[in-house]
Design an enzyme around this catalytic site. Structure first.
Site, mmCIF file in Angstrom:
data_model
loop_
_atom_site.group_PDB
_atom_site.id
_atom_site.type_symbol
_atom_site.label_atom_id
_atom_site.label_comp_id
_atom_site.label_asym_id
_atom_site.label_seq_id
_atom_site.Cartn_x
_atom_site.Cartn_y
_atom_site.Cartn_z
ATOM 1 N N ALA A 143 0.808 -1.218 0.000
ATOM 2 C CA ALA A 143 0.000 0.000 0.000
ATOM 3 C C ALA A 143 0.843 1.271 0.000
ATOM 4 O O ALA A 143 0.311 2.367 0.119
ATOM 5 C CB ALA A 143 -0.926 0.002 1.217
ATOM 6 N N ASP A 179 12.445 5.379 4.512
ATOM 7 C CA ASP A 179 11.497 4.515 5.212
ATOM 8 C C ASP A 179 12.050 4.061 6.553
ATOM 9 O O ASP A 179 11.363 4.100 7.587
ATOM 10 C CB ASP A 179 11.149 3.298 4.358
ATOM 11 C CG ASP A 179 10.456 3.676 3.056
ATOM 12 O OD1 ASP A 179 10.094 4.862 2.902
ATOM 13 O OD2 ASP A 179 10.288 2.799 2.206
#
Length: 383
Positions: free
Chosen positions: A124, A173
């Site tokens: 996602a 990230d």
């Protein structure tokens, strides 16, 4: 989250430790990380939890709630190598390998039994992979007493993802997952790894972040992401700079003369996106979150038109959210699918979510998954 029963059913004993790490959403700054640029992500309140118990031998044994019950993957610390890893377990084994490759002495270390559970959606664009890596990296660092700081653990996570998993991602990230704080974003200089916490102040402004998961799955290890990175590297080489971080908005006219049309568009996105990150930080500090909407929208248009990483589903989610009152909206993550985010008034959240769902139905797309996220604390030991 799973409880100790699941671990005990798999490994025949109780877990001794529990670590968790969050996924992340990126407020702004897309594909700038591997260009030594600036990013402004935040850790989200969707987490991956690792239940762990030490072993007396050298084996790492791993399973998860997503695996078939009883399906345990194992690898000895003596056999760590990218060629010996495949599938999702590479996100775990790769961390041990990366720690060793970056100088940790694992010759006298024992292995672990590990059971992983997650509420971070896979595919996602919310970095479910970094959530695994960062929780495991923190656990290994603590339990093996390696003494590394969180910035080095972020480098370990990136090294593993690049070289063990084979995804050419930047360090954003892992930095967000390890360094995140409540109700704040992490302003990260990807060249120096200098960070600053930037107050989002969403709750005091009655705002929320609505995630619109298009359910179009993407994978960083496949071609589109790698092609964009290669294009950026070609652009930097042609412009005679180490990375596109070293190109400013005022340099774009010269770049347009030197580069082919496609490479120039890729470069223009990175250069203008870096400036948008800096502007967003300034606006948040000086005016607050309600003033950043135009920057979010400009970011999405740049990704759609110059970097060409959006999809019809992402564009529809963004456009529909804006038409129904969102302060700002943009796709988030690597692109080619995944999620968009919208900055919305709390009272308008349901109306906007319903409008996006209806628009997807009218277009014949799969029903999107919509939920709010809040800026959360980074990786932590919980047990």
């Amino acid at each position: 989250m799973t409880d100790t029963t699941s671990f005990a059913q798999t490994f025949g004993r109780e877990p001794e430790h529990r670590y968790s790490a969050p996924g992340r959403a990126n407020l702004i700054g897309e594909h700038t990380d591997y260009n030594d640029g600036y990013v402004l992500p935040f850790a989200i309140d969707r987490r991956t939890t690792s239940w762990i118990a030490a072993r007396s031998d050298r084996l790492l044994r791993v399973t998860s709630t997503a695996a078939t019950p009883g399906d345990v993957v194992e690898l000895s610390l003596d056999d760590l190598a990218p060629a010996a890893m495949n599938g999702w377990s590479a996100y775990v084994f790769g961390i041990a390998w990366a720690l060793r490759e970056r100088g940790a002495d694992l010759s006298d270390k024992s292995g672990f039994d590990i059971f992983i559970d997650s509420t971070v959606p896979v595919g996602a664009g919310l970095s479910s992979s970094a959530a695994i890596e960062c929780g495991i990296a923190l656990a290994f660092n603590d339990l093996w007493e390696l003494g590394l700081d969180r910035k080095e653990l972020a480098r370990v996570g990136q090294f593993s993802e690049n070289n063990a998993v084979g995804a050419p991602t930047g360090i954003m990230d892992q930095s967000a997952s390890l360094l995140g704080e409540e109700d704040a974003a992490v302003f990260l200089d990807c060249r120096t790894l200098d960070t600053a916490v930037v107050d989002l102040a969403l709750s005091t402004n009655n705002l929320e972040i609505l995630v619109m998961d298009t359910r179009v799955e993407h994978a960083h290890a496949t071609g589109g992401y790698a092609a964009r990175r290669a294009s950026c590297e070609r652009g930097a080489e042609a412009l005679g700079v180490p990375a596109l971080r070293d190109v400013g908005v005022n340099d774009l006219p010269r770049a347009e003369k030197l580069l082919d049309a496609e490479t120039f568009r890729r470069v223009r996105h990175i250069v203008t996106e870096n400036q948008r990150v800096l502007d967003t930080v300034d606006v948040l500090r000086e005016q607050g979150p309600r003033a950043i909407g135009d920057l979010l929208v400009a970011s999405h248009r740049s990704m759609r038109d110059d970097f060409e990483i959006s999809t019809p589903e992402l564009d529809l989610a963004v456009d529909t959210a804006l038409e129904h009152g969102a302060v700002g909206a943009r796709m988030t993550g690597g692109g080619f699918g995944g999620s968009a985010i919208a900055l919305v008034d709390r009272e308008a959240r349901t109306t906007i979510a319903n409008a996006v769902t209806a628009a997807f139905a009218a277009a014949g797309y799969a029903e999107p998954v919509l939920f709010t996220v809040h800026a959360a604390q980074g990786a932590r030991a919980e047990l």
